[in-house]
Design a protein around this motif. Structure first.
Motif, PDB file in Angstrom:
ATOM      1  N   MET A 232      26.330  48.273 113.989  1.00  5.05           N
ATOM      2  CA  MET A 232      27.370  48.035 115.301  1.00  5.05           C
ATOM      3  C   MET A 232      28.276  47.970 115.729  1.00  5.05           C
ATOM      4  O   MET A 232      29.309  48.610 115.037  1.00  5.05           O
ATOM      5  CB  MET A 232      27.268  45.410 115.302  1.00  5.05           C
ATOM      6  N   LYS A 233      27.678  48.637 117.140  1.00  3.79           N
ATOM      7  CA  LYS A 233      29.239  48.598 117.993  1.00  3.79           C
ATOM      8  C   LYS A 233      29.746  47.998 119.092  1.00  3.79           C
ATOM      9  O   LYS A 233      28.624  47.464 119.957  1.00  3.79           O
ATOM     10  CB  LYS A 233      29.419  50.163 118.040  1.00  3.79           C
ATOM     11  N   ARG A 234      30.659  48.602 119.581  1.00  2.13           N
ATOM     12  CA  ARG A 234      31.247  47.127 121.090  1.00  2.13           C
ATOM     13  C   ARG A 234      32.039  48.202 121.698  1.00  2.13           C
ATOM     14  O   ARG A 234      32.761  49.379 121.480  1.00  2.13           O
ATOM     15  CB  ARG A 234      32.378  46.164 119.867  1.00  2.13           C
ATOM     16  N   GLU A 242      31.781  44.423 129.129  1.00  4.06           N
ATOM     17  CA  GLU A 242      31.998  44.602 127.390  1.00  4.06           C
ATOM     18  C   GLU A 242      30.077  44.591 127.056  1.00  4.06           C
ATOM     19  O   GLU A 242      29.333  43.582 127.453  1.00  4.06           O
ATOM     20  CB  GLU A 242      31.895  43.354 126.604  1.00  4.06           C
ATOM     21  N   HIS A 244      27.706  45.147 123.093  1.00  4.46           N
ATOM     22  CA  HIS A 244      27.039  44.786 121.332  1.00  4.46           C
ATOM     23  C   HIS A 244      25.642  45.695 121.209  1.00  4.46           C
ATOM     24  O   HIS A 244      24.948  44.986 122.188  1.00  4.46           O
ATOM     25  CB  HIS A 244      27.493  43.787 120.549  1.00  4.46           C
ATOM     26  N   ALA A 265      20.063  46.687 122.098  1.00 11.60           N
ATOM     27  CA  ALA A 265      20.998  45.391 121.606  1.00 11.60           C
ATOM     28  C   ALA A 265      19.377  44.066 121.489  1.00 11.60           C
ATOM     29  O   ALA A 265      19.071  44.393 121.934  1.00 11.60           O
ATOM     30  CB  ALA A 265      20.978  45.130 123.684  1.00 11.60           C
ATOM     31  N   SER A 271      24.511  41.177 125.928  1.00 12.89           N
ATOM     32  CA  SER A 271      24.505  42.689 125.826  1.00 12.89           C
ATOM     33  C   SER A 271      22.971  43.328 126.681  1.00 12.89           C
ATOM     34  O   SER A 271      23.123  44.610 127.367  1.00 12.89           O
ATOM     35  CB  SER A 271      24.606  43.277 124.509  1.00 12.89           C
TER      36      SER A 271
END
Length: 290
Positions: A232-234, A242, A244, A265, A271
């Motif tokens: 996972m990345k933000r 923002e 995710h 997502a 997201s």
């Protein structure tokens, strides 16, 4: 890159990070002159003589058997990626690529197949792109083009994820977890360099970033390696905020060294809605420019 130096520094950094307690060694002395384990302790754990281990750590690893390297990996508690990296470094001395990736005799432009672009374009709900072992962004679907607009810019030089990470100040906004992304980026490049130490394009990139950025230089010297498989990345996108995303990395067998990355997502999540909005923005932006 100097293969012997690579072997020496990799093993020394792995030895320095491993404490006697973690290795199950009862140390009666209260003072140690070196961080981590001594050479003699690594040799004992690996079941080899101190003299033999010392030669290996100095870079004389050519001809070492698989069983020796396996024992050394267990003694230093290497993970799977680190173990594969050690094998790559060892076989590079003998001219044998253990990764199964053919050695590149010279850098050449990536060949873009129309079928690969079709595959990318068929992914409409996720960010999909192809990168090579040098972190060049070679091809994208429409959503990835919009997602990586801060990196791609107005065109010109081939977009490069590592250059963006370390040389573009806007990357610190785009990556809220910048330090984590930086460590991941360098560790992936380290693993790639071990697989093909004759890749001049990668060597040149490492030289450029080492010269221009202190953080890259420090992280490169740590000799950490990793495989970029899934997670996972933000992100903080300038258009939708923002977001995710889960990522999957898929090797492209027709282009050794190239990877298909797909970011998606969770369905129904905020997201996912922001990805949809980004797609709408990209379509409107493209129509306005046409």
């Amino acid at each position: 890159m100097d293969n012997k130096a690579e072997v020496r520094e990799f093993l020394m950094t792995r030895r320095a990070r491993l404490t006697p307690d973690a290795a199950g060694i009862t140390d009666g002395s209260s003072r140690r002159r070196v961080p981590g384990l001594r050479r003699s302790e690594v040799a004992a754990l690996a079941g080899m003589s101190v003299e033999y281990y010392a030669r290996i750590e100095r870079g004389a690893i050519g001809g070492a058997s698989a069983s020796v390297l396996d024992s050394l990996s267990r003694a230093l508690q290497l993970d799977d990626t680190e173990h594969a990296h050690l094998l790559d470094l060892a076989r590079a001395v003998d001219g044998v690529p253990t990764s199964g990736r053919p050695r590149r005799k010279a850098a050449r432009p990536a060949t873009q197949r129309i079928s690969l672009q079709w595959a990318l374009d068929s992914i409409t709900d996720g960010v999909a792109f192809v990168r090579n072992q040098r972190q060049d962004l070679l091809a994208t679907n429409e959503l990835a083009k919009a997602f990586y607009a801060p990196l791609i810019g107005d065109g010109g030089r081939t977009p490069n994820l590592a250059r963006f990470q370390f040389l573009d100040p806007s990357s610190r906004e785009f990556y809220p977890d910048w330090d984590t992304f930086a460590e991941m980026c360098v560790a992936i490049m380290r693993a790639e360099a071990g697989r093909d130490m004759h890749d001049k394009g990668l060597q040149d990139l490492v030289g450029e970033l080492s010269t221009r950025d202190e953080t890259f230089r420090k992280l490169w010297g740590a000799h950490n390696v990793r495989t970029h498989g899934a997670g996972m990345k933000r992100f903080n996108h300038p258009v939708v905020g923002e977001i995710h995303l889960a990522y999957e990395a898929l090797a492209i067998t027709a282009d050794p060294g190239s990877v298909l990355m797909v970011y998606t997502a969770e369905p129904g999540s905020p997201s996912a809605e922001r990805l949809r909005l980004l797609g709408s923005w990209a379509a409107e932006h493209a129509q306005a420019q046409s």
